[in-house]
Design an enzyme around this catalytic site. Structure first.
Site, PDB file in Angstrom:
ATOM      1  N   ASP A  24      47.901  59.712  66.062  1.00 56.90           N
ATOM      2  CA  ASP A  24      47.260  58.530  66.660  1.00 56.90           C
ATOM      3  C   ASP A  24      48.060  58.023  67.862  1.00 56.90           C
ATOM      4  OD1 ASP A  24      45.277  56.624  66.867  1.00 56.90           O
ATOM      5  OD2 ASP A  24      46.220  55.246  65.439  1.00 56.90           O
ATOM      6  N   ARG A  37      41.745  57.428  78.980  1.00 57.42           N
ATOM      7  CA  ARG A  37      42.129  57.772  77.605  1.00 57.42           C
ATOM      8  C   ARG A  37      42.160  59.281  77.360  1.00 57.42           C
ATOM      9  NH1 ARG A  37      41.729  54.359  73.439  1.00 57.42           N
ATOM     10  NH2 ARG A  37      40.956  56.049  72.157  1.00 57.42           N
ATOM     11  N   HIS A  41      44.579  62.547  75.306  1.00 56.17           N
ATOM     12  CA  HIS A  41      44.176  63.635  74.403  1.00 56.17           C
ATOM     13  C   HIS A  41      44.671  64.982  74.948  1.00 56.17           C
ATOM     14  CE1 HIS A  41      41.940  60.715  72.243  1.00 56.17           C
ATOM     15  NE2 HIS A  41      40.956  60.591  73.112  1.00 56.17           N
ATOM     16  N   GLU A  71      34.366  58.892  61.597  1.00 55.53           N
ATOM     17  CA  GLU A  71      34.158  57.633  62.326  1.00 55.53           C
ATOM     18  C   GLU A  71      34.325  57.808  63.840  1.00 55.53           C
ATOM     19  OE1 GLU A  71      36.033  57.927  59.537  1.00 55.53           O
ATOM     20  OE2 GLU A  71      34.767  56.797  58.145  1.00 55.53           O
ATOM     21  N   ASN A  72      35.094  58.806  64.255  1.00 58.74           N
ATOM     22  CA  ASN A  72      35.299  59.037  65.698  1.00 58.74           C
ATOM     23  C   ASN A  72      34.014  59.451  66.427  1.00 58.74           C
ATOM     24  OD1 ASN A  72      38.656  60.444  65.282  1.00 58.74           O
ATOM     25  ND2 ASN A  72      38.062  58.336  65.726  1.00 58.74           N
ATOM     26  N   TRP A  73      32.978  59.884  65.663  1.00 52.42           N
ATOM     27  CA  TRP A  73      31.692  60.195  66.317  1.00 52.42           C
ATOM     28  C   TRP A  73      31.112  58.954  66.989  1.00 52.42           C
ATOM     29  CZ3 TRP A  73      30.595  64.933  67.410  1.00 52.42           C
ATOM     30  CH2 TRP A  73      30.880  65.979  66.530  1.00 52.42           C
ATOM     31  N   ARG A 190      52.130  59.201  60.154  1.00 50.01           N
ATOM     32  CA  ARG A 190      51.159  58.620  61.088  1.00 50.01           C
ATOM     33  C   ARG A 190      51.900  58.124  62.313  1.00 50.01           C
ATOM     34  NH1 ARG A 190      45.611  55.442  60.485  1.00 50.01           N
ATOM     35  NH2 ARG A 190      45.215  55.170  62.695  1.00 50.01           N
ATOM     36  N   LEU A 197      45.496  54.534  56.422  1.00 50.98           N
ATOM     37  CA  LEU A 197      45.200  55.959  56.242  1.00 50.98           C
ATOM     38  C   LEU A 197      43.907  56.392  56.929  1.00 50.98           C
ATOM     39  CD1 LEU A 197      46.315  56.466  52.528  1.00 50.98           C
ATOM     40  CD2 LEU A 197      47.531  57.143  54.605  1.00 50.98           C
TER      41      LEU A 197
HETATM   42  C1  IPE Z   1      42.465  58.339  62.972  1.00 51.17           C
HETATM   43  O1  IPE Z   1      42.735  57.661  64.152  1.00 51.17           O
HETATM   44  C2  IPE Z   1      41.721  59.609  63.263  1.00 51.17           C
HETATM   45  C3  IPE Z   1      42.489  60.629  63.996  1.00 51.17           C
HETATM   46  C4  IPE Z   1      43.740  60.562  64.320  1.00 51.17           C
HETATM   47  C5  IPE Z   1      41.740  61.813  64.325  1.00 51.17           C
HETATM   48  P1  IPE Z   1      41.803  56.464  64.654  1.00 51.17           P
HETATM   49  O2  IPE Z   1      42.391  55.948  65.899  1.00 51.17           O
HETATM   50  O3  IPE Z   1      40.389  56.889  64.717  1.00 51.17           O
HETATM   51  O4  IPE Z   1      41.975  55.419  63.462  1.00 51.17           O
HETATM   52  P2  IPE Z   1      41.591  53.876  63.375  1.00 51.17           P
HETATM   53  O5  IPE Z   1      40.137  53.754  63.699  1.00 51.17           O
HETATM   54  O6  IPE Z   1      42.416  53.136  64.378  1.00 51.17           O
HETATM   55  O7  IPE Z   1      41.922  53.474  61.978  1.00 51.17           O
HETATM   56  C1  IPE Z   2      44.093  59.670  68.233  1.00 52.24           C
HETATM   57  O1  IPE Z   2      44.360  58.855  69.305  1.00 52.24           O
HETATM   58  C2  IPE Z   2      43.181  60.813  68.585  1.00 52.24           C
HETATM   59  C3  IPE Z   2      41.823  60.682  68.034  1.00 52.24           C
HETATM   60  C4  IPE Z   2      41.419  59.753  67.230  1.00 52.24           C
HETATM   61  C5  IPE Z   2      40.870  61.696  68.424  1.00 52.24           C
HETATM   62  P1  IPE Z   2      43.413  57.635  69.679  1.00 52.24           P
HETATM   63  O2  IPE Z   2      42.372  58.117  70.618  1.00 52.24           O
HETATM   64  O3  IPE Z   2      42.897  56.965  68.456  1.00 52.24           O
HETATM   65  O4  IPE Z   2      44.418  56.688  70.438  1.00 52.24           O
HETATM   66  P2  IPE Z   2      44.505  55.102  70.334  1.00 52.24           P
HETATM   67  O5  IPE Z   2      44.680  54.743  68.891  1.00 52.24           O
HETATM   68  O6  IPE Z   2      43.232  54.552  70.901  1.00 52.24           O
HETATM   69  O7  IPE Z   2      45.698  54.765  71.143  1.00 52.24           O
HETATM   70 MG    MG Z   3      43.624  55.464  67.312  1.00 50.49          MG
END
Ligand code: IPE
Ligand code: IPE
Ligand code: MG
Length: 255
Positions: A24, A37, A41, A71-73, A190, A197
């Site tokens: 993360d 952003r 990645h 949830e990332n979708w 993490r 989690l």
């Molecule tokens: C968790 O990170 C998912 C991945 C690292 C792929 P998120 O950034 O999506 O988690 P939340 O939403 O802040 O809990």
């Molecule tokens: C984790 O980094 C990668 C994915 C969830 C795909 P984030 O994209 O969640 O980064 P922050 O939490 O917004 O900084």
């Molecule tokens: Mg994140």
């Protein structure tokens, strides 16, 4: 002692078998630098490559990376597309052949774009006989999805007479999850500072040691990984027993 690197301080006889990571902080890493952003990645992919090298050289057998959650979708379409493109362009056999690493995927792969599915399946097949280390990508993954899916499968097997309700136990449930081919994680790391989690390996991490760091994933390096491993090695895993009981069986001292 002072001059030893974190890596040199590790006890090589107590390296965890399975390390799971919630990668993360990519977005915040980029935003802090005034970048888009998606640049975070891109940088994150390089960290995956370097971390895999370290993990293999330390003898860790399983590395499970939370790469894209269910949830990332719901993120903006352009970010989801950028993440899918990154996946497509960075799954290369070379990285796996070099270190004799097997690729596995857990999650709802059918939701991924067809070309990504095809690339992943090809690489999974090409690397299936490697056994030095297994890299598991959690893609379109969430624990609640996985557990729901396992329960559906068990219900189907009961419906068609293959199983009885009384056959359901923890072991059957574990075997019905997408992670059935590997042991539960010993250590879950993490990055990015959040203390949660986020729907990752909830069943499997019942007794996993947790390690949280504020470091954003693109800044995570060998020192950071070794710091997490050192923290793990300083702990006594009691699994409900008393410290004295554990000392008797494995010789570790109570901290
Ligand atoms: C968790 O990170 C998912 C991945 C690292 C792929 P998120 O950034 O999506 O988690 P939340 O939403 O802040 O809990
Ligand atoms: C984790 O980094 C990668 C994915 C969830 C795909 P984030 O994209 O969640 O980064 P922050 O939490 O917004 O900084
Ligand atoms: Mg994140």
């Amino acid at each position: 002692m002072e001059n030893k690197t974190y890596r040199e301080q590790l006890d090589l006889n107590r390296i965890p078998q399975h390390v799971a990571i919630i990668m993360d902080g990519n977005g915040r890493w980029a935003q802090q630098r005034g970048l888009d952003r998606t640049k975070g990645h891109i940088e994150g992919v390089e960290v995956v490559r370097r971390s895999l090298d370290t993990v293999v050289s330390l003898g860790i057998k399983y590395l499970t990376l939370y790469t894209f959650s269910t949830e990332n979708w719901n993120r903006p379409q352009y970010e989801v597309s950028a993440l899918m493109d990154l996946l497509l362009n960075n799954i290369e056999e070379e990285m796996f052949f070099e270190n004799h690493v097997r690729l596995k995927v857990i999650g709802d792969m059918e939701r991924l774009p067809k070309d990504v599915q095809k690339r992943l399946n090809q690489c999974i097949d090409d690397t299936k006989d490697f056994d030095r280390c297994t890299l598991v990508l959690a893609l379109s993954y969430s624990s609640r999805w996985e557990i729901t899916d396992a329960v559906k499968n068990i219900a189907k097997r009961i419906e068609n007479g293959e199983l009885k309700a009384s056959d359901i136990n923890e072991s059957l449930l574990s075997q019905s999850l997408s992670t059935s081919f590997m042991p539960d994680p010993d250590l879950l790391v993490r990055t990015g500072g959040e203390l949660r989690l986020s729907n990752y390996l909830l069943w499997q991490s019942a007794y996993t040691e947790l390690y949280f760091t504020d470091t954003y994933w693109p800044d995570f390096d060998e020192d950071e990984l070794c710091k997490a491993l050192l923290s793990y090695q300083r702990r006594q895993r009691r699994f409900g027993l008393t410290g004295a009981q554990v000392e008797k069986t494995d010789g570790t001292t109570q901290k």
